[in-house]
Design a protein around this motif. Structure first.
Motif, mmCIF file in Angstrom:
data_model
loop_
_atom_site.group_PDB
_atom_site.id
_atom_site.type_symbol
_atom_site.label_atom_id
_atom_site.label_comp_id
_atom_site.label_asym_id
_atom_site.label_seq_id
_atom_site.Cartn_x
_atom_site.Cartn_y
_atom_site.Cartn_z
ATOM 1 N N ILE A 47 -22.249 -34.334 -13.390
ATOM 2 C CA ILE A 47 -21.232 -34.565 -12.368
ATOM 3 C C ILE A 47 -19.885 -34.248 -13.012
ATOM 4 O O ILE A 47 -19.653 -34.602 -14.162
ATOM 5 C CB ILE A 47 -21.219 -36.057 -11.951
ATOM 6 C CG1 ILE A 47 -22.613 -36.531 -11.594
ATOM 7 C CG2 ILE A 47 -20.256 -36.305 -10.822
ATOM 8 C CD1 ILE A 47 -22.743 -38.043 -11.530
ATOM 9 N N GLU A 48 -18.998 -33.584 -12.276
ATOM 10 C CA GLU A 48 -17.664 -33.339 -12.828
ATOM 11 C C GLU A 48 -16.803 -34.571 -12.634
ATOM 12 O O GLU A 48 -16.509 -34.963 -11.509
ATOM 13 C CB GLU A 48 -17.028 -32.120 -12.167
ATOM 14 C CG GLU A 48 -17.008 -30.951 -13.101
ATOM 15 C CD GLU A 48 -16.161 -29.795 -12.605
ATOM 16 O OE1 GLU A 48 -15.064 -30.010 -12.085
ATOM 17 O OE2 GLU A 48 -16.625 -28.681 -12.775
ATOM 18 N N ILE A 49 -16.421 -35.209 -13.742
ATOM 19 C CA ILE A 49 -15.584 -36.402 -13.682
ATOM 20 C C ILE A 49 -14.396 -36.200 -14.618
ATOM 21 O O ILE A 49 -14.558 -35.845 -15.779
ATOM 22 C CB ILE A 49 -16.382 -37.664 -14.093
ATOM 23 C CG1 ILE A 49 -17.545 -37.882 -13.112
ATOM 24 C CG2 ILE A 49 -15.477 -38.886 -14.122
ATOM 25 C CD1 ILE A 49 -18.391 -39.085 -13.407
ATOM 26 N N ASP A 50 -13.202 -36.409 -14.077
ATOM 27 C CA ASP A 50 -11.969 -36.242 -14.849
ATOM 28 C C ASP A 50 -11.480 -37.620 -15.296
ATOM 29 O O ASP A 50 -10.868 -38.346 -14.521
ATOM 30 C CB ASP A 50 -10.926 -35.531 -13.985
ATOM 31 C CG ASP A 50 -9.609 -35.291 -14.715
ATOM 32 O OD1 ASP A 50 -9.540 -35.598 -15.926
ATOM 33 O OD2 ASP A 50 -8.658 -34.810 -14.078
ATOM 34 N N CYS A 51 -11.780 -37.976 -16.547
ATOM 35 C CA CYS A 51 -11.298 -39.244 -17.110
ATOM 36 C C CYS A 51 -9.977 -39.007 -17.833
ATOM 37 O O CYS A 51 -9.780 -37.960 -18.445
ATOM 38 C CB CYS A 51 -12.310 -39.811 -18.104
ATOM 39 S SG CYS A 51 -13.827 -40.404 -17.346
#
Length: 199
Positions: A47-51
């Motif tokens: 999943i693309e997750i921007d932390c």
């Protein structure tokens, strides 16, 4: 030699490391793999997750010292230049630290007693994302002069439903600098909301 910490554990940074003046705080994470139906059947993909990692500089009472003393992707250095952010990593892909924050301990102003390190998920509400979708998250501290890893704290708790994490803090104690492994999840959705805890 790296010391692995558990939640709530405190450790001296400077007491046993004479001359330590610069540390690199590395934060890392990986998006969890999910099964998706593809043209040729099921396949695993991330999943693309921007932390986003941030540092909040606090006074002796645990309050934000100055507005510009929140160091994050939109403000890469503190007013005093003692805390510097490496810049935004939008995917969490690859090995090693995803974002780093450099702290020049000998340049931190006297009115700053604690630096809190937090991570939040960018646009988490619209994307319906939380830290249950993240794996292998950690914070580590390296000696800034030789890049030797001093301590590491793996965030192994289940943070499902949490949209931000208070991961650790560096603070002054008796003329020395210490580190605490915090690992506290929260439902704050932005850096701004996290900062309000310290106003």
């Amino acid at each position: 030699m790296t010391i692995n910490l558990v939640k709530g554990q405190k450790i001296d940074l400077t007491k046993g490391n004479a001359g330590l003046s610069k540390v690199v705080v590395g934060l890392g994470w990986d998006p969890a793999m999910v099964e998706k139906k593809g043209f040729f059947g099921m396949k695993k993909s991330a999943i693309e997750i921007d932390c986003d990692a941030s540092a909040i500089l606090l006074d002796e009472q645990g309050r934000l010292t100055k507005e510009k003393n929140v160091v994050f992707f939109g403000n890469l250095k503190s007013i005093c230049n003692s805390v510097l952010h490496s810049g935004d990593n939008r995917t969490g892909e690859g090995d090693g630290d995803d974002e780093q924050i450099v702290v020049q301990l000998n340049q931190v102003p006297a009115d700053v007693h604690k630096i809190v390190f937090v991570v939040n998920i960018y646009d988490c509400v619209n994307r319906r994302q939380d830290f249950g979708m993240i794996q292998s998250a950690y914070i580590r501290v390296l000696n800034g002069s030789n890049d030797q890893e001093m301590i590491k704290f793996n965030l192994t708790e289940n943070y499902t439903g949490k949209t931000s994490l208070i991961v650790g803090e560096i603070y002054r104690h008796g003329g020395e600098w210490k580190f605490t492994a915090v690992g506290e999840g929260s439902n704050d959705t932005t850096v701004g909301q996290l900062v309000k805890r310290y106003n």
